[in-house]
Write a protein that holds these residues in place. Structure first.
Motif, PDB file in Angstrom:
ATOM      1  N   VAL A   1       0.841  -1.198   0.000  1.00 24.64           N
ATOM      2  CA  VAL A   1       0.000   0.000   0.000  1.00 24.64           C
ATOM      3  C   VAL A   1       0.873   1.244   0.000  1.00 24.64           C
ATOM      4  CG1 VAL A   1      -1.685   1.294   1.340  1.00 24.64           C
ATOM      5  CG2 VAL A   1      -1.870  -1.192   1.194  1.00 24.64           C
TER       6      VAL A   1
ATOM      7  N   ILE B   1       0.837   4.201  -2.752  1.00 24.58           N
ATOM      8  CA  ILE B   1       0.489   5.583  -2.388  1.00 24.58           C
ATOM      9  C   ILE B   1       1.650   6.521  -2.691  1.00 24.58           C
ATOM     10  CG2 ILE B   1       0.057   7.086  -0.400  1.00 24.58           C
ATOM     11  CD1 ILE B   1      -1.845   5.062   0.698  1.00 24.58           C
TER      12      ILE B   1
ATOM     13  N   VAL C   1      -5.895 -11.074   0.241  1.00 20.19           N
ATOM     14  CA  VAL C   1      -6.880 -10.168   0.837  1.00 20.19           C
ATOM     15  C   VAL C   1      -6.646  -8.757   0.314  1.00 20.19           C
ATOM     16  CG1 VAL C   1      -7.627  -9.082   2.983  1.00 20.19           C
ATOM     17  CG2 VAL C   1      -7.267 -11.544   2.911  1.00 20.19           C
ATOM     18  N   LEU C   2      -5.390  -8.338   0.299  1.00 18.02           N
ATOM     19  CA  LEU C   2      -5.080  -6.987  -0.170  1.00 18.02           C
ATOM     20  C   LEU C   2      -5.474  -6.813  -1.631  1.00 18.02           C
ATOM     21  CD1 LEU C   2      -3.711  -4.232   0.457  1.00 18.02           C
ATOM     22  CD2 LEU C   2      -1.698  -5.175  -0.665  1.00 18.02           C
TER      23      LEU C   2
ATOM     24  N   ARG D   1      -7.722  -8.209  -3.350  1.00 10.73           N
ATOM     25  CA  ARG D   1      -9.163  -8.061  -3.545  1.00 10.73           C
ATOM     26  C   ARG D   1      -9.688  -6.769  -2.944  1.00 10.73           C
ATOM     27  NH1 ARG D   1     -11.633 -14.164  -2.871  1.00 10.73           N
ATOM     28  NH2 ARG D   1      -9.871 -15.228  -3.805  1.00 10.73           N
ATOM     29  N   PHE D   2      -8.936  -6.226  -1.996  1.00  7.90           N
ATOM     30  CA  PHE D   2      -9.399  -5.032  -1.285  1.00  7.90           C
ATOM     31  C   PHE D   2      -9.062  -3.752  -2.055  1.00  7.90           C
ATOM     32  CE2 PHE D   2      -8.168  -1.913   2.194  1.00  7.90           C
ATOM     33  CZ  PHE D   2      -9.466  -1.490   2.434  1.00  7.90           C
ATOM     34  N   LEU D   3      -7.932  -3.732  -2.739  1.00  8.69           N
ATOM     35  CA  LEU D   3      -7.455  -2.501  -3.384  1.00  8.69           C
ATOM     36  C   LEU D   3      -8.503  -1.833  -4.277  1.00  8.69           C
ATOM     37  CD1 LEU D   3      -3.722  -3.354  -4.223  1.00  8.69           C
ATOM     38  CD2 LEU D   3      -4.565  -1.699  -2.556  1.00  8.69           C
ATOM     39  N   PRO D   4      -9.188  -2.570  -5.160  1.00  7.62           N
ATOM     40  CA  PRO D   4     -10.126  -1.876  -6.038  1.00  7.62           C
ATOM     41  C   PRO D   4     -11.263  -1.189  -5.293  1.00  7.62           C
ATOM     42  CG  PRO D   4     -10.050  -4.243  -6.529  1.00  7.62           C
ATOM     43  CD  PRO D   4      -9.079  -3.999  -5.446  1.00  7.62           C
ATOM     44  N   TYR D   5     -11.603  -1.708  -4.120  1.00  4.34           N
ATOM     45  CA  TYR D   5     -12.673  -1.099  -3.326  1.00  4.34           C
ATOM     46  C   TYR D   5     -12.307   0.330  -2.931  1.00  4.34           C
ATOM     47  CZ  TYR D   5     -16.050  -0.704   0.535  1.00  4.34           C
ATOM     48  OH  TYR D   5     -17.059  -0.326   1.388  1.00  4.34           O
ATOM     49  N   MET D   6     -11.015   0.539  -2.705  1.00  7.98           N
ATOM     50  CA  MET D   6     -10.568   1.874  -2.316  1.00  7.98           C
ATOM     51  C   MET D   6     -10.240   2.731  -3.535  1.00  7.98           C
ATOM     52  SD  MET D   6     -10.866   1.687   0.889  1.00  7.98           S
ATOM     53  CE  MET D   6     -10.150   3.232   1.469  1.00  7.98           C
ATOM     54  N   GLY D   7     -10.427   2.182  -4.728  1.00  5.28           N
ATOM     55  CA  GLY D   7     -10.184   2.972  -5.934  1.00  5.28           C
ATOM     56  C   GLY D   7      -8.816   2.750  -6.539  1.00  5.28           C
ATOM     57  N   PHE D   8      -8.052   1.787  -6.011  1.00  7.67           N
ATOM     58  CA  PHE D   8      -6.754   1.466  -6.609  1.00  7.67           C
ATOM     59  C   PHE D   8      -6.953   0.446  -7.724  1.00  7.67           C
ATOM     60  CE2 PHE D   8      -5.542   2.772  -2.311  1.00  7.67           C
ATOM     61  CZ  PHE D   8      -4.477   3.607  -2.557  1.00  7.67           C
ATOM     62  N   GLN D   9      -6.100   0.534  -8.734  1.00  4.49           N
ATOM     63  CA  GLN D   9      -6.142  -0.487  -9.781  1.00  4.49           C
ATOM     64  C   GLN D   9      -5.407  -1.723  -9.270  1.00  4.49           C
ATOM     65  OE1 GLN D   9      -4.290   2.480 -12.255  1.00  4.49           O
ATOM     66  NE2 GLN D   9      -5.824   2.161 -13.847  1.00  4.49           N
TER      67      GLN D   9
ATOM     68  N   GLY E   1      -1.546   8.506  -8.914  1.00  4.12           N
ATOM     69  CA  GLY E   1      -1.475   8.866  -7.506  1.00  4.12           C
ATOM     70  C   GLY E   1      -2.807   9.399  -7.018  1.00  4.12           C
ATOM     71  N   LEU E   2      -2.806   9.820  -5.771  1.00  3.55           N
ATOM     72  CA  LEU E   2      -4.040  10.328  -5.176  1.00  3.55           C
ATOM     73  C   LEU E   2      -4.212  11.793  -5.562  1.00  3.55           C
ATOM     74  CD1 LEU E   2      -3.562   8.835  -1.613  1.00  3.55           C
ATOM     75  CD2 LEU E   2      -4.948   7.905  -3.463  1.00  3.55           C
TER      76      LEU E   2
END
Lengths: 652, 155, 323
Positions: B59, B63, B94-95, B97-105, B141-142
């Motif tokens: 992560v 970021i 787990v990560l 599958r989680f990344l796209p939920y937060m808007g990461f590719q 980036g953000l």
């Protein structure tokens, strides 16, 4: 910190596609770098001298070498900087050859990449700490788990070297599978004649302590200082008193006990001595069959025993031994032929396993060495051997070759022809695997001299016809179907991991492959070491092999132990985990995940729980570091700050 | 790190690689020794074991602006430390599958298993992953400020 | 939660002699709040309340109380009042050995939902005038100095309660009141997570950036979390290792919430306390709910159900079926 950076040209290996001069020039701009230079061969004698001179003339406190892989020359450079007075862990190596110059031809891109790699190494080095090895005393006793031929060899070699040996054997006697064999290939020499004296040696050596009918219950500690709990299973006979006279076995009224030594072909008494040459030669009561222990009445042996050694109230007992190294020679099991329903193993009494046949052949076996069929005691004339039963078959999850079956079939066929000259022996095989000294010649002798008929192809089905067995299969060389009416069928059951292999591995904290065979440190270069320091392997527990290879590995493991014990102390790798007690919240997650049991929890005087690393046990994997929620436990030389610095510096 | 508005489209792609010392780092060495040509975007960080990987390192890299993150270790069952990669596998999956939920590719992160002898496979992994990242382009980036955002109503 | 104050007081009176103390709630500083309350003496019992305002997860205080009591004391237990969601936190704390089951007396309170003060303010424009709130059946009855108004209860209760799957305590030594029917089935999809996932990838990023931009890193979410066991040893505050800087920018805000979420992966019991206490209204729990959904799908595991289970990221299986 004052850092020196040395960029190796490696002749043209690096300089060919990386502008080493530009990298060195750029490196001077990195924080704390006070000296940077490129050089033709940094690992060479003059190259190392250059580093050492720069250390003194520029008062360097840390060194970065950008060269080949650290897997190649990290030890070299660590020694070099150590000689110049810097702690060897104040050194970092950037791999600009294997990971850069050799894999790309774009000189500019390679140079940019090399600069990044040097920058990462500098940023990591800035957060390095001087690390120091510690010395721990070695307990010069060795535990040998398993009393088969590999374990016996290892124990005797260690004993000869003057070491104290503790041997644990699960069965009531040592000897393992080899003790059950009649003859051995390719010399057809008597198995018990060559193994017997070694077994006696084990019993007689004063520095070998034998725990037969015992199992390893738990292991704690680390290289040099293991603590082993051994469960001595109840034999109901006081072995200190028992003389092995065998009176009790004569009078025991329970005569239907399963005869493990004879693979169930005969029966034995509830109180028995497993076989005449057993070591230790002591009686044991099989509690499943003993009339007193199952029914509460009998106690005949107790009355008979001349030395009053019977103890019906005996319980399992746990004893603790302390050792400095462990040799695992826990052996193997044979494949259960019943898995192949089409062969009828277990259903037809005259379809037997090769180990059962070995017992039939043996003069000490159930039929006194006369070849007879288990069903009616008749002498068989037509005998079929089927190879690869539980080997090289993905459908039963045994894709590997057991390595020994081709050879022992040839041996058994030769001996059959010897015993019964008018018999016919057929071998159904897939391929013949006979690599070894005199092995292929042995197969040829079976075929040419003894007229054993080899048929290449799988047997499809075995079914009874009258009192005989019809073996149906294919001859793939002739391309025809084959049907043989046999009197006896011998299944060459393959090798599989011992039923207790996996739980034992968990106790030892060593790894095993998908089939349960123990993993060596390196398949070629470290064949008897495991990745748990101080634990060594010998014999088939590591993978299928024959007697010479097992004995060789037993000796190899013993020599590894002797090398380890030739020093009074051992130096530990300082790249291990370390707990910052001020931050530790005592949640114990590190202890929970540590694969080596290197972490334990302690309670401070104020009642707070903290974790603690046993530095000699820690192997430095960093799993605890990754797991620790607030990073109170840090892997030295690979700390969070060092990894974060390497990341951050790329994206400044 | 640059924000979306001033991201230089031409800047060099940088991929962070976390490689376990015993298998994949050796595999990358083997690929080098065999001179298997690979894209130059990868920057390798040597770690003892994938079990050392805290998903937060991945992560953090993303970021901070890493265009891709590649984690590679010993094949399951072959871990030098017996079980480190088993833990890593769960955590990284787990990560992922989680990344796209937060808007990461999530394609910017990949984990693989490559042994020390698999130089050729390493070459394929690096080539394939680099191509994926080049297709995605630089990590924007953000956004440092948000002017308008989609509303989500759950109840 | 329906008002269970009287039943709770009666029960505690009956057993208090066996308990060291009881963690409960008492009326707060205004009619919209209760606050955590330690019942230490017989006379404290009459201050206990249990109703739709009993939103605090008291297990947050439990690990501390365990240490505060001398373990050698006569074996008296600590009583703790738990709603369904709180009980899962308790199970997780037992799993992680911060609380030993045999030292707690668990008073279970089945719960139909707790109120969300923010949503009440949306219903009642001038909350200063509120004299009392009460849940009656499916209605929320609000008494202000201008009279009584009634609202549908669902308009006033917290987001986590509207998607509640465990309204009844999963462990308890006594249950006060009858079990209630869960709003969602155990394996139901999380509707709030689904709402976020309905957005495009770009919009999701914008959505979270917009939410997290408000974060002032006050650490209220962390402090309220019963499973943020590090508390003031949190890596958000240490400089060594320095995972996070003090810069006030999007990167660090994002990183902060990623750390919080991933530290709770496989451990979060969805009590929603982080979200409730957030002073700037970030739906913090929504981040963790997704990770829970992933772990449920991938490893068939839910935190805080089985006290004997090992959290899935602290163990492994050589043959992974879900991966």
């Amino acid at each position: 910190m004052r850092i020196g950076v040395f960029i190796c040209q490696c002749g043209t290996n690096i300089a060919g596609t990386v502008d080493t001069r530009a990298v060195a020039k750029k490196a001077m701009e990195f924080p704390d770098v006070v000296f940077a230079v490129d050089y033709m061969y940094t690992c060479s004698e003059p190259g190392q001298k250059e580093i050492q001179d720069a250390i003194s003339s520029h008062r360097l406190q840390g060194v970065v070498v950008a060269a080949c892989s650290p897997r190649m020359h990290e030890p070299t450079f660590r020694r070099a900087v150590k000689k110049a007075g810097i702690n060897p862990y104040m050194f970092e190596q950037a791999n600009i050859r294997e990971h850069c110059s050799w894999i790309g031809t774009d000189r500019e891109a390679n140079t940019r990449k090399a600069i990044d790699m040097v920058r990462m190494s500098v940023e990591k080095l800035r957060r390095n700490q001087a690390l120091f090895s510690t010395q721990v005393a070695v307990n010069k006793r060795v535990l040998v788990i398993g009393g088969g031929v590999a374990g016996i060899q290892a124990a005797l070699d260690c004993s000869d070297g003057g070491l104290e040996v503790v041997m644990v054997e699960r069965e009531p006697s040592i000897g393992g599978k080899m003790a059950k064999l009649d003859k051995t290939f390719p010399t057809i020499d008597c198995s018990s004649c060559i193994l017997g004296p070694k077994m006696v040696d084990v019993a007689q050596k004063e520095n070998i302590r034998l725990y037969a009918y015992s199992e390893v219950e738990a292991i704690s500690g680390y290289i040099g200082n293991f603590k082993v709990d051994i469960r001595k299973k109840a034999t109901y006979v006081d072995w200190n008193a028992c003389t092995g006279c065998g009176e009790c076995t004569q009078k025991c009224p329970s005569k239907k006990a399963f005869d493990h030594f004879n693979e169930g072909l005969g029966a034995t008494t509830a109180i028995n001595i497993p076989f005449p040459q057993a070591i230790p030669k002591k009686a044991r009561i099989d509690s499943d069959y003993c009339r007193y222990l199952t029914g509460g009445k009998c106690r005949v042996c107790e009355k008979i025993c001349p030395v009053k050694a019977i103890r019906f109230d005996m319980k399992d007992e746990i004893v603790t031994e302390e050792v400095g190294a462990i040799i695992v020679a826990s052996g193997y099991d044979l494949f259960d032929a019943r898995v192949y329903g089409e062969y009828g193993g277990g259903r037809y009494p005259d379809v037997i396993s090769a180990m059962q046949y070995e017992r039939i052949l043996s003069a000490s076996g159930p039929y006194g060495g006369h070849i007879r069929r288990p069903s009616d005691g008749r002498e068989p004339k037509e005998i079929v051997f089927i190879s690869c039963v539980g080997s090289r078959d993905i459908s039963v999850d045994r894709p590997y070759c057991s390595g020994i079956c081709c050879m022992y079939i040839a041996k058994q066929a030769i001996m059959t022809r010897d015993h019964i000259p008018d018999s016919n022996c057929y071998v159904s095989y897939m391929d013949i695997r006979a690599p070894g000294k005199g092995y292929d010649e042995f197969i040829r002798r079976a075929q040419e001299e003894y007229g054993v008929k080899y048929i290449r192809g799988r047997v499809g089905r075995i079914y009874p016809r009258g009192d005989r067995l019809v073996v149906q299969g294919a001859d793939t060389l002739l391309g025809v179907q084959v049907e043989i009416e046999a009197d006896l069928v011998v299944l060459a059951t393959g090798v599989e991991c011992s039923a207790g292999a996996r739980p034992l591995a968990e106790k030892l904290r060593i790894s095993y492959d998908q089939h349960g065979f123990y993993m060596e440190s390196h398949p070629k270069l470290r064949p008897v070491e495991t990745n748990t320091a101080g634990v060594f392997l010998a014999g088939v527990c590591q993978g299928p092999k024959d007697i010479p290879a097992s004995v060789g590995q037993g000796s190899a493991a013993a020599s590894k132990v002797q090398a380890l014990f030739s020093r009074d102390t051992i130096e530990t790798d300082p790249q291990v985990a370390h707990v910052n007690e001020n931050m530790c919240i005592g949640c114990g997650k590190c202890e929970q995940v540590c694969p080596f049991g290197a972490i334990r929890m302690k309670t401070l005087r104020d009642g707070s729980r903290k974790s603690e690393v046993l530095e000699t046990v820690c192997q430095g994997c960093g799993l605890c570091n990754a797991t620790c929620p607030n990073k109170a436990i840090q892997l030295r030389h690979s700390t969070d700050d060092q990894i974060l610095a390497e990341i951050n510096t790329l994206f400044d | 790190m640059s924000s979306k508005s001033d991201a230089k489209q031409e800047r060099e792609i940088k991929i962070v690689g976390f490689l376990c010392n015993w298998c994949s780092y050796g595999g990358a060495d083997t690929a080098g020794v065999c001179r298997f040509r690979q894209p130059t975007d990868l920057r390798i960080i040597r770690i003892p074991c994938t079990g050392r990987i805290d998903p937060l390192m991945i992560v953090k890299s993303l970021i901070q602006g890493a265009d891709g993150v590649l984690v590679s270790g010993c094949h399951p069952n072959d871990c030098h430390y017996a079980v480190g990669n088993f833990y890593a596998r769960r955590r990284m999956e787990v990560l992922k599958r989680f990344l796209p939920y937060m808007g990461f590719q999530s394609d910017r992160f990949r984990y693989t298993w490559v042994s020390a002898s698999e130089g050729q496979i390493w070459q394929q992994v690096v080539t394939d992953f680099s191509e994926t990242i080049h297709r995605l382009g630089p990590n924007p980036g953000l956004h440092q400020t948000v002017d308008s955002a989609p509303a989500v109503s759950w109840f | 939660m329906d008002d269970k104050t009287n039943a709770l007081r009666e029960h505690v009176k009956g057993i208090f002699s066996n308990l060291e103390l009881v963690l409960g709630w008492e009326p707060g500083y205004d009619p919209l709040h209760t606050r955590p309350f330690y019942v230490r003496t017989e006379s404290d019992i009459d201050r206990l309340t249990a109703n739709c305002l009993s939103f605090q997860n008291l297990t947050r205080y439990l690990a501390k109380s365990m240490n505060a009591v001398d373990p050698a004391a006569d074996g008296r237990k600590i009583g703790v009042c738990v709603k369904g969601c709180d009980s899962r936190s308790l199970v997780a704390l037992i799993q992680e050995k911060f609380v030993s089951r045999d030292r707690v007396y668990v008073i279970g309170l089945p719960c139909r939902g707790t109120l969300d003060a923010r949503r009440i303010r949306a219903l009642v424009p001038d909350p200063a005038r509120i004299r009392s709130v009460n849940a009656e059946g499916d209605e929320l009855v609000v008494e202000t100095d201008r009279g009584i108004s009634r609202f549908a209860l669902d308009r006033a209760i917290a987001r986590k309660c509207l998607q509640c799957r465990y309204p009844n305590p999963v462990i308890h030594d006594v249950l006060i009141g009858d079990p209630v029917t869960p709003r969602l089935k155990i394996d139901a999809e999380n509707p709030s997570v689904a709402a976020v996932e309905a957005l495009s990838l770009e919009d999701r990023l914008l959505f979270w950036e917009n939410q997290l931009d408000r974060c002032i890193r006050c650490f209220a979410c962390r402090n309220a979390c019963p499973l943020c066991v590090c508390q003031n040893h949190c890596i958000m505050e240490t400089r060594m290792p320095k995972w996070i800087t003090q810069y006030r920018n999007m990167n660090e805000k994002f990183m902060f919430h990623m750390i919080h979420a991933l530290h709770l992966a496989g451990r979060c019991t969805e009590c929603g306390e982080c979200e409730r206490v957030c002073p700037v209204g970030i739906p913090v729990a929504l981040i963790k709910e997704k990770i829970n959904a992933i772990i449920y799908e991938m490893l068939d595991y839910e935190s805080g159900i089985d006290p004997e289970a090992v959290p899935p990221l602290l163990t492994f299986s050589p043959k992974e079926t879900g991966i």
